[in-house]
Every structure is written in C-alpha cells, then in structure tokens.
Design a protein around this motif. Structure first.
Motif: not given
Length: 151
Positions: A42-46, A70, A74, A48, A67, A78
């Motif tokens: 869960h999380g926008k960049w994990k 970002v 952040v 990636h 990224l 992450t």
C-alpha cells in the motif's frame, strides 16, 4: 401493519438470511492474508520502487530520477517502510560524499513474482475492464437529481 403482516415480514427476513452462505473460516483466513500482503504494497510508490530495484537500480539518486513527481522525502519514507517490512535493505558506504544503496532482500525478491503475475493479468484483461467500466458508466441508473454528462 397487522400482526400477521409483521410475522410474515419477520419470517421472510429470516429465510432470506438463511440463503446467504456464511463465510468459511478458510475464506476469512485467505482474505486476511491477501489484506496483509496488500498492506505491505500500500502506497503510491512501493510497487515502482520494487520493480526498479529488481531491475538493478539501487542508488538513491537514480531511484529518485525514476519517479518523476515524487519528492525526496516521500521516496525516502517509502524506502524506509519497505525496509521496515523486510523487503529492502539499505547500505551506507563510508565515502565522501556518502553513498547509499538499496536492494531487495530475499523476502523482497519473493514479492516480484506476484507483481509480475498481476502485471500479466493487467495486460490480458485491461481491455475487458475498460469496456466494463464504459458499459457501467453508460448504463448505470442515475441518482435522482444527478445530471448526465451531456447536460
């Protein structure tokens, strides 16, 4: 409502509930394990970051460059969360300037296979999902007072 009507409603509701299958303990266990796995991702960049590290990108600056959009904070947060969960290890080299590299742990590598499977599912089924969403949007009943896109 008459007494007999109330009894019929009550019987109907009870019989309705009897038709609904109760979740099996094994189903609840499966759902809990899926929730635990999704919580790790869960999380926008994990996702990636896991993919980039699996491809060999390890330096902090290179990961940041991969990224766009970002912030450094952040991304660092992450990476720390992935480190906390045991998927990533951080190594600090005593150089000037200090060099920091991140890499997947054996546990982190085990996450790459499910991610690849999800990617393949997405490739195979994206068109179907897009069509279903379009059909839903075009045929779903409108709420009272909701305006259509054409209005």
């Amino acid at each position: 409502m008459a007494k007999d009507d109330a009894a019929q409603v009550s019987v109907f509701r009870n019989s309705d509930l009897s038709q609904v299958p109760k979740p099996c303990r094994s189903d609840l266990d499966l759902i809990e394990r899926v929730d635990q796995a999704l919580d790790v991702l869960h999380g926008k960049w994990k996702v990636h970051l896991l993919f980039f590290m699996a491809r060999g990108v390890r330096r902090h600056g290179r990961l940041l460059a991969c990224l766009p959009g970002v912030s450094k904070k952040v991304m660092t947060d992450t990476l720390r969360a992935l480190e906390r969960d045991g998927l990533v290890v951080r190594r600090i080299f005593a150089e000037v300037p200090v060099r920091v590299e991140y890499s997947l742990t054996p546990l982190g590598w085990t996450m790459t296979e499910p991610l690849v499977v999800l990617s393949e599912w997405g490739e195979i089924h994206t068109k179907e999902v897009t069509e279903a969403r379009t059909q839903y949007r075009n045929h779903s009943p409108r709420l009272v007072g909701e305006r259509s896109a054409a209005a």
